[in-house]
Motif scaffolding. Sequence first.
Motif, short mmCIF file in Angstrom:
data_model
loop_
_atom_site.label_atom_id
_atom_site.label_comp_id
_atom_site.label_asym_id
_atom_site.label_seq_id
_atom_site.Cartn_x
_atom_site.Cartn_y
_atom_site.Cartn_z
N ILE A 50 40.14 50.33 42.81
CA ILE A 50 38.81 48.99 42.98
C ILE A 50 40.47 47.75 43.04
O ILE A 50 41.38 48.30 42.32
N ASP A 51 39.46 46.73 43.66
CA ASP A 51 40.88 45.74 43.68
C ASP A 51 40.46 44.75 42.41
O ASP A 51 41.31 44.09 41.94
N VAL A 52 39.10 44.93 42.69
CA VAL A 52 38.47 43.41 40.98
C VAL A 52 37.55 44.41 40.72
O VAL A 52 36.49 44.98 41.08
N THR A 53 37.33 43.91 39.20
CA THR A 53 36.14 44.50 38.67
C THR A 53 35.67 43.98 37.74
O THR A 53 36.23 42.72 36.67
N ILE A 54 34.06 43.34 37.94
CA ILE A 54 33.56 42.55 37.18
C ILE A 54 32.37 42.77 36.05
O ILE A 54 32.05 44.30 36.47
#
Length: 77
Positions: free
Chosen positions: A5-9
């Motif tokens: 995972i590169d970015v978590t929202i």
Amino acid sequence: MNYQIDVTIDAKGQKCPMPVLLASRAARKLESGQILLVEATDGGSRTDIPSWAKDTGNELLERTSEDGVYRYIIRKK
């Protein structure tokens, strides 16, 4: 599956249309092939996030739910 995972929202507690808007903003900053994780509690996200991914050409790799939290793993086009 396990993804890097590169970015978590974290859109938990946010109502429609915020989970999609937050995902869209984050996706714009990603490079092609990077992975975005969106976590939401809004039931509308079950249709909104997959539809957004399809409409934007991004790939919905996985969707799961646990304890009222919906998780979507999306690969940027």
